[in-house]
Design a protein around this motif. Sequence first.
Motif, PDB file in Angstrom:
ATOM      1  N   GLY A  84       0.793  -1.223   0.000  1.00  0.00           N
ATOM      2  CA  GLY A  84       0.000   0.000   0.000  1.00  0.00           C
ATOM      3  C   GLY A  84       0.823   1.268   0.000  1.00  0.00           C
ATOM      4  O   GLY A  84       0.359   2.312  -0.478  1.00  0.00           O
ATOM      5  N   ASP A  87       1.181   2.103  -3.840  1.00  0.00           N
ATOM      6  CA  ASP A  87      -0.065   2.492  -4.494  1.00  0.00           C
ATOM      7  C   ASP A  87      -1.178   1.685  -3.846  1.00  0.00           C
ATOM      8  O   ASP A  87      -1.001   0.508  -3.549  1.00  0.00           O
ATOM      9  N   GLU A  88      -2.324   2.319  -3.642  1.00  0.00           N
ATOM     10  CA  GLU A  88      -3.414   1.626  -2.953  1.00  0.00           C
ATOM     11  C   GLU A  88      -3.881   0.392  -3.704  1.00  0.00           C
ATOM     12  O   GLU A  88      -4.435  -0.534  -3.096  1.00  0.00           O
ATOM     13  N   ALA A  91      -2.346  -2.590  -2.170  1.00  0.00           N
ATOM     14  CA  ALA A  91      -2.586  -2.821  -0.746  1.00  0.00           C
ATOM     15  C   ALA A  91      -2.888  -4.294  -0.516  1.00  0.00           C
ATOM     16  O   ALA A  91      -3.617  -4.933  -1.285  1.00  0.00           O
TER      17      ALA A  91
END
Length: 399
Positions: A84, A87-88, A91
């Motif tokens: 995460g 970049d989400e 995640a």
Amino acid sequence: MIAAHRGASGDAPENTSAAFEEALAQGADVIELDVRRTADGELVVFHDANLRRTTDATQVFPDRAPWRVRDFTLTELRRLDAGGWNDERFAGQRIPTLDETIDLVGDRARLLLEMKRPSEDEGLVAAVAACLDRHGRGGPLDASGDSGRFVVASIEREYAFRYKELRPEATVAALTVRADTDLAELERIAQYAAFIGTGQARFPQEQVERVQALGLGVLTNTSTAADVREMMPLGIDGVITDHPGRMVTALREERAVWIEVESLEPGCRSSCPVEVQPNKGMNGGKWSGDAQLLVRATGPGDTVEVAFDTGGLGSRNLGLTLGGSPAGGIHQLSLDGEPLGPPVDTYRASVARQTLTFPHLVLAEGAHVLHALVTGRHSSSTGFDLGLDVLELRAAVAK
């Protein structure tokens, strides 16, 4: 030989299954990764000595400072999010074990395993040897006769030598050995190593020849396609890179063009400060061409325009590599007045990059203008920055 540095770490969170899968998809020949041991003796793939930069350890275990990998069991490490921060969409990525990574890669690529700080863990060399024994060896690494699925390496050269003593049949590499290293030291390295990783992007042909005369292969380290194109005719054996796909293209697509955006700084127009930001080291702040163009936006409404030219090579498809940071903002990107999709969020909890591609966009030959408008920032961000690293221009494939 194209070796993906911590996987395709320019496009996915380093040393995760996502980065390894991306590297394979981009055509890497070798996956480079880092190996450490946990408190209960398990081998995990992780670079830093502590967990803060690329996991949420400080939130999950707030009372366990300084959050060293070696102080946690594998079960505890499994609770951490190792993706995460990048970049989400990544995640939930977990810290992989070495066993899992070997099984994941299989025979799709070789593995270059860097033993991290074996001087601080005397059992690491033997543990790596035992793990690789379980997975077996086989298959040619390259035409020189080196064999095996694995290359074992270390910056601490004594321990690369120890591994070779423990497993004489193994292929071993010594890392961060400059091509202009003292001849006596190179001769010592050549007694046990097959390769040196120079940590350098470019160096003269006489240095390549000097190292290879001792029977050593030479690996450069760069994320800049121009470096590879310059060094390949000199006889280097390979490159360690954060962007394996870019290097594959550099070798196989003669008409591909990469523009280092910082080179366009003199002609850019901006309502806020713009600077050329140099690399900050290996731990995330490492941009193509040793720098990026950093837009120090101060708030919504700030803009920057960067003009570039396709170079008279006909129509092009566009890719754009951006640098992310804890001070990243949200930006609407446009080309020649037309939006390039939805706004892009460059906030990252740690320094990281992302590469945007626009396969349905075909640039006509000639001059173009890339425009960015600040529209806001992530709720956790400390600023509105935008880092512009590389423009990738490839022969157009219309969709």
